[in-house]
Design an enzyme around this catalytic site. Structure first.
Site, PDB file in Angstrom:
ATOM      1  N   HIS A 233       0.749  -1.052   0.029  1.00 31.30           N
ATOM      2  CA  HIS A 233      -0.119  -0.001  -0.083  1.00 31.30           C
ATOM      3  C   HIS A 233       0.758   1.411  -0.074  1.00 31.30           C
ATOM      4  O   HIS A 233       1.953   1.151   0.495  1.00 31.30           O
ATOM      5  CB  HIS A 233      -0.913  -0.017   1.048  1.00 31.30           C
TER       6      HIS A 233
ATOM      7  N   GLN B  74      -4.586  -5.126   7.153  1.00 25.63           N
ATOM      8  CA  GLN B  74      -5.531  -6.151   6.658  1.00 25.63           C
ATOM      9  C   GLN B  74      -5.614  -7.584   7.258  1.00 25.63           C
ATOM     10  O   GLN B  74      -6.232  -8.274   6.911  1.00 25.63           O
ATOM     11  CB  GLN B  74      -5.379  -6.243   5.060  1.00 25.63           C
TER      12      GLN B  74
ATOM     13  N   LYS C 254     -10.499  -0.436  10.728  1.00 28.64           N
ATOM     14  CA  LYS C 254     -10.827  -1.494   9.621  1.00 28.64           C
ATOM     15  C   LYS C 254     -11.007  -2.825  10.543  1.00 28.64           C
ATOM     16  O   LYS C 254     -11.356  -4.017   9.986  1.00 28.64           O
ATOM     17  CB  LYS C 254      -9.604  -2.017   8.990  1.00 28.64           C
TER      18      LYS C 254
HETATM   19  N1  PMP Z   1      -1.764  -0.618   4.492  1.00 30.06           N
HETATM   20  C1  PMP Z   1      -2.521  -1.538   4.108  1.00 30.06           C
HETATM   21  C2  PMP Z   1      -2.216  -2.921   3.559  1.00 30.06           C
HETATM   22  C3  PMP Z   1      -3.941  -0.912   3.863  1.00 30.06           C
HETATM   23  O1  PMP Z   1      -4.723  -1.666   3.346  1.00 30.06           O
HETATM   24  C4  PMP Z   1      -4.184   0.353   4.212  1.00 30.06           C
HETATM   25  C5  PMP Z   1      -5.766   0.944   4.060  1.00 30.06           C
HETATM   26  N2  PMP Z   1      -6.321   0.560   3.023  1.00 30.06           N
HETATM   27  C6  PMP Z   1      -3.164   0.932   5.090  1.00 30.06           C
HETATM   28  C7  PMP Z   1      -2.010   0.505   5.099  1.00 30.06           C
HETATM   29  C8  PMP Z   1      -3.408   2.333   5.467  1.00 30.06           C
HETATM   30  O2  PMP Z   1      -4.463   2.336   6.486  1.00 30.06           O
HETATM   31  P1  PMP Z   1      -4.909   3.633   7.101  1.00 30.06           P
HETATM   32  O3  PMP Z   1      -5.304   4.423   6.075  1.00 30.06           O
HETATM   33  O4  PMP Z   1      -5.958   3.291   8.153  1.00 30.06           O
HETATM   34  O5  PMP Z   1      -3.806   4.488   7.983  1.00 30.06           O
END
Ligand code: PMP
Length: 405
Positions: free
Chosen positions: A121, A202, A225
Site C-alpha cells: 500500500h 489487513q 478496519k
Molecule cells: N496498509 C494497508 C495494507 C492498507 O490496506 C491500508 C488501508 N487501506 C493502509 C496501510 C493504511 O491504513 P490507514 O489509512 O488506516 O492508515
C-alpha cells in the site's frame, strides 16, 4: 460457529437501502462497519467521562485515563506483546509506518538499503521515500512471483547485502488478499540481523496475531478496519527498539522534564504519544475487541474463508471475469476485472444495485503496474457478510456484464 443474523443486529447500517435494495457492504478492506456497542462506548465517553487523560488529579480525569489504558492492556494481551510499553497509540497504520520510518530511520546512513515489496500500500512506500529524500537510503523491492499473486521469495533472499538495514512488508495484501509468509520473511531478515516492520492493516481484523510468535520488530494496524472507531491505530514495537528511538513528535505528554536548554523524554509508551490522544476512540476500541473476541478470531477466520471459497467458485464461473490474486493462502478479498470494462463503470453499476465495492488502484499503484492494469473492482468480506450477499453480488455482476462488455 458464527451466528451471522445475531451479529448483523449490532450493525443497523447494514439494514439501509440504496436504490430500493438492501445494502450489500463489500468494502470492508477500506473500512469495516461499526457495531452499536462501539458507538455506544464513544457516546458514553463523550457524555459521561470526558476529561483529558494523564493530566488530571480529578476523579473524572483518572476515569478517562483508566478507560484509555484498559484498551492498551487489552491490545497488549490480544497481540501478545510483552508489556504495555510496547503498545503505542497512533492515528492509524499510516501514522505508525511514518513514525517508524522517521524515528527508527533516523539512524540510517546514505547508501543503507531497505526492502519493501511490490504489493505494498502507498502507506508502506511513501514514508520510506520521504526518508530516502532525507537520508539517501536505497529502496529495494521484492517482486511478485510468476503467479502474480505471491512474493518471489528467492529474489527476496538475494536482495540482502551488508547494507540492508530494514524490511517492511504487508501481512495481507489489500488488493490480492495474499497472506504473506511473514514468519519466514522475518526469520530470513533476522538471519541477516535486519529488523522487520509488518503492515498488519489487513490482517488484524481477520486472524489472530501473535507478535512474539512472529518475532516482528514492529507491527502496525488501524482500528477502523477492525470494527473500531476511526482515527486510532496501534504501533507495536519491541521495547529495545522503541527505547533506542528518538521521539517522533514533540509536545505535551511525551516529556519528563522541559527546560529551555534541555528536555528529557517520558518513559514508554508515552514518549511516542505527544499531545492529547483520541482517548474517546481509544477507549471505544476496547468494545471492538470484545466484539471480535466474543465471536472468536478463529471463527471469524473460518466464516470469512468459507465466504471466500464460495464467492471464488461462483465468480470464476462468470464469463469473462478475471480474478487478480490467486494465492493459496488468501484473505477474503477478491479483486476482479470484467472483460474490458473499466472497473469504475462496473463499481458504479453495482452501486446502483445496492452493492458497495471499491474500484481503482487501491493505493497500490506499483502493484497495478506490475499487473499491467490500471485498477480492479474489489469485493472484500467481514464477519457480518453472508452467502446470500455473495449470490446478490454474483447475480448483479451477471446482470451488468452485458451492458459493460
Ligand atoms: N496498509 C494497508 C495494507 C492498507 O490496506 C491500508 C488501508 N487501506 C493502509 C496501510 C493504511 O491504513 P490507514 O489509512 O488506516 O492508515
Amino acid at each position: 460457529m458464527v451466528d451471522v443474523e445475531k451479529i448483523r443486529k449490532e450493525f443497523p447500517g447494514l439494514e439501509r437501502e440504496f436504490y430500493g435494495r438492501r445494502l450489500v457492504y463489500l468494502d470492508n478492506t477500506a473500512t469495516s462497519q461499526t457495531p452499536r456497542r462501539v458507538v455506544d462506548a464513544i457516546s458514553d465517553m463523550y457524555l459521561n467521562h470526558k476529561a483529558n487523560v494523564h493530566r488530571g488529579v480529578s476523579t473524572i480525569s483518572q476515569e478517562a485515563t483508566e478507560l484509555q489504558e484498559e484498551t492498551r492492556r487489552k491490545i497488549t494481551a490480544w497481540i501478545n506483546a510483552s508489556s504495555i510499553e510496547e503498545v503505542i497509540f497512533t492515528r492509524g497504520t499510516t501514522e505508525g509506518i511514518n513514525a517508524v520510518a522517521s524515528s527508527f530511520g533516523e539512524r540510517f546512513k546514505e547508501g543503507d538499503e531497505i526492502i519493501l515489496s511490490e504489493m505494498e500500500h502507498h502507506a508502506n512506500i511513501v514514508p520510506w521515500q520521504l526518508l530516502r529524500a532525507r537520508k539517501g537510503i536505497v529502496i529495494k523491492v521484492i517482486p511478485l512471483a510468476s503467479d502474480k499473486s505471491t512474493l518471489d521469495m528467492e529474489t527476496y533472499r538475494r536482495l540482502f547485502t551488508e547494507r540492508t538495514v530494514m524490511v517492511s512488508v504487508c501481512h495481507v495484501s489489500n488488493v490480492l488478499g495474499t497472506i504473506n509468509p511473514v514468519e519466514e520473511i522475518i526469520s530470513i531478515a533476522h538471519s541477516h540481523g535486519v529488523p522487520v516492520l509488518i503492515d498488519g492493516a489487513q490482517a488484524v481484523p481477520h486472524m489472530r496475531i501473535d507478535v512474539r510468535k512472529l518475532d516482528a520488530d514492529f507491527y502496525v494496524f488501524s482500528s477502523h478496519k477492525m470494527y473500531g472507531p476511526c482515527g486510532v491505530g496501534i504501533l507495536y514495537g519491541k521495547k529495545e527498539h522503541l527505547e533506542s528511538m528518538p521521539p517522533y513528535q514533540g509536545g505535551g505528554e511525551m516529556i519528563e522534564k522541559v527546560t529551555f536548554p534541555h528536555t528529557t523524554w517520558a518513559s514508554l509508551p508515552f514518549k511516542f504519544e505527544a499531545g492529547t490522544p483520541d482517548f474517546v476512540g481509544i477507549s471505544a476500541l476496547s468494545a471492538a475487541i470484545d466484539f471480535m473476541e466474543e465471536i472468536g478470531m478463529e471463527n471469524i477466520a473460518d466464516h470469512e474463508e468459507e465466504l471466500l471459497q464460495y464467492a471464488t467458485e461462483k465468480l470464476i464461473a462468470v464469463p469473462r471475469l478475471r480474478i487478480l490474486g490467486e494465492a493459496r493462502h488468501k484473505s477474503a478479498v477478491i479483486s476482479f476485472l470484467l472483460g474490458n470494462a473499466h472497473p469504475y463503470d462496473t463499481g458504479m453499476l453495482l452501486d446502483k444495485l445496492g452493492i458497495a465495492v471499491r474500484t481503482g488502484h487501491h493505493c497500490a499503484q506499483p502493484l497495478m503496474s506490475a499487473l499491467g492494469i490500471e485498477g480492479t473492482v474489489r469485493a472484500s468480506f467481514a464477519v457480518y457478510n453472508t452467502r446470500e450477499e455473495v449470490d446478490i453480488l454474483v447475480n448483479s455482476i451477471k446482470r451488468v456484464a452485458p451492458i459493460l462488455d
